[in-house]
Design a protein around this motif. Structure first.
Motif, short mmCIF file in Angstrom:
data_model
loop_
_atom_site.label_atom_id
_atom_site.label_comp_id
_atom_site.label_asym_id
_atom_site.label_seq_id
_atom_site.Cartn_x
_atom_site.Cartn_y
_atom_site.Cartn_z
N UNK A 117 0.81 -0.95 -0.04
CA UNK A 117 0.12 0.11 0.09
C UNK A 117 0.92 1.29 -0.05
N UNK A 118 1.85 1.24 0.86
CA UNK A 118 3.03 2.22 0.90
C UNK A 118 3.51 2.75 -0.61
N UNK A 119 3.90 1.59 -1.04
CA UNK A 119 4.66 1.82 -2.55
C UNK A 119 3.49 2.13 -3.61
N UNK A 120 2.30 1.50 -3.52
CA UNK A 120 1.49 2.20 -4.56
C UNK A 120 0.98 3.78 -4.35
N UNK A 121 0.78 3.96 -3.02
CA UNK A 121 0.58 5.41 -2.75
C UNK A 121 1.85 6.35 -3.22
N UNK A 122 3.07 5.89 -3.00
CA UNK A 122 4.08 6.62 -3.69
C UNK A 122 4.24 6.64 -5.07
N UNK A 123 3.70 5.77 -5.83
CA UNK A 123 3.67 5.58 -7.20
C UNK A 123 2.65 6.76 -7.65
N UNK A 124 1.49 6.56 -7.02
CA UNK A 124 0.21 7.41 -7.16
C UNK A 124 0.60 8.78 -7.31
N UNK A 125 1.33 9.19 -5.90
CA UNK A 125 1.84 10.48 -5.64
C UNK A 125 2.99 11.03 -6.66
N UNK A 126 3.29 10.27 -7.46
CA UNK A 126 4.56 10.40 -8.49
C UNK A 126 5.79 10.69 -7.72
N UNK A 127 6.16 10.37 -6.69
CA UNK A 127 7.36 10.32 -5.85
C UNK A 127 8.15 9.13 -6.10
N UNK A 128 8.71 9.08 -7.49
CA UNK A 128 9.26 8.19 -8.10
C UNK A 128 10.31 7.42 -7.60
N UNK A 129 11.29 8.33 -7.01
CA UNK A 129 12.57 7.70 -6.34
C UNK A 129 12.00 7.03 -5.08
N UNK A 130 11.11 7.33 -4.31
CA UNK A 130 10.80 6.77 -3.06
C UNK A 130 10.05 5.70 -3.50
N UNK A 131 9.17 5.55 -4.64
CA UNK A 131 8.47 4.44 -5.02
C UNK A 131 9.03 3.48 -5.26
N UNK A 132 10.28 3.56 -5.90
CA UNK A 132 11.18 2.66 -6.64
C UNK A 132 11.80 1.72 -5.53
N UNK A 133 12.03 2.69 -4.46
CA UNK A 133 12.65 1.98 -3.13
C UNK A 133 11.43 1.12 -2.42
N UNK A 134 10.42 1.89 -2.22
CA UNK A 134 9.38 0.95 -1.67
C UNK A 134 9.00 -0.26 -2.39
N UNK A 135 8.75 -0.18 -3.72
CA UNK A 135 8.54 -1.50 -4.64
C UNK A 135 9.50 -2.43 -4.23
N UNK A 136 10.72 -2.17 -4.14
CA UNK A 136 11.65 -3.12 -4.09
C UNK A 136 11.46 -3.92 -2.66
N UNK A 137 10.79 -3.36 -1.88
CA UNK A 137 10.64 -3.83 -0.63
C UNK A 137 9.44 -4.98 -0.58
N UNK A 138 8.64 -4.88 -1.46
CA UNK A 138 7.22 -5.79 -1.44
C UNK A 138 7.71 -7.15 -2.03
N UNK A 139 7.06 -7.87 -1.32
CA UNK A 139 7.14 -9.45 -1.49
C UNK A 139 5.84 -9.88 -1.40
N UNK A 140 5.27 -10.79 -2.30
CA UNK A 140 4.02 -11.25 -2.40
C UNK A 140 3.84 -12.63 -3.01
#
Length: 184
Positions: A117-140
């Motif tokens: 959810x954090x990663x998705x929110x960062x993508x939608x907020x166009x905070x791309x650098x933070x989003x890339x870091x957050x997406x790398x932390x997701x495992x599902x």
């Protein structure tokens, strides 16, 4: 009041929701509401059912009430973040709640979803650098979430990473048409 019976009804209601039997889920939750209206797990389950029905107002109210009655429980905070993200067009509110959950409950069973959810929110907020870091932390291991991850990486112009997530979704669920569509 019989807590064992209440939890049995709650489990049966969750099973009914998982099977798509909303009528049975409502019947069981209604029975539980008559006997234990302030039970946090009941409020949470009602929030889940409302979210499935697209009833945003009720979902938010029930998750908020569950959060208030069980302030040390991560799940209502994470699901409230998800509703704010997916249905309320409130990525800032979702990000705040997801970050709260991650800070307060770093090892909870809901932590992986809070990371998503954090990663998705960062993508939608166009905070791309933070989003890339957050997406790398997701495992599902959920194919739908894997497909969403691929879509987020496409938005970030990362086609190789996107293809990896779509490929994982296909491997997890070979008939998953959305992932096949993205893979071309």
């Amino acid at each position: 009041m019989d807590p064992d019976r209440h939890y049995r009804w709650l489990d049966e209601a969750r099973d009914a929701m998982a099977d798509g039997d909303d009528v049975e889920a409502r019947r069981l939750l209604g029975r539980l509401r008559r006997e234990a209206p302030d039970m946090p797990e009941l409020l949470f389950a009602e929030g889940e059912l409302a979210a499935l029905d697209g009833d945003l107002e009720t979902a938010i109210a029930r998750f908020t009430a569950a959060r208030e009655r069980a302030p040390d429980w991560a799940a209502p905070v994470v699901d409230l973040a998800d509703v704010r993200l997916r249905h309320a067009d409130d990525p800032e509110g979702a990000l705040e709640l997801a970050e709260e959950a991650l800070a307060r409950w770093p090892d909870d069973e809901s932590t992986p979803f809070a990371r998503f959810v954090r990663a998705a929110a960062l993508v939608l907020l166009e905070r791309d650098v933070e989003a890339r870091v957050a997406l790398a932390e997701v495992d599902t291991d959920d194919p739908d979430t894997m497909c969403e991850m691929g879509s987020f990486y496409m938005e970030l112009a990362e086609p190789e990473l996107a293809a990896g997530w779509f490929g994982r979704a296909v491997s997890a669920a070979p008939s998953f048409s959305d992932a096949w569509h993205h893979l071309g």
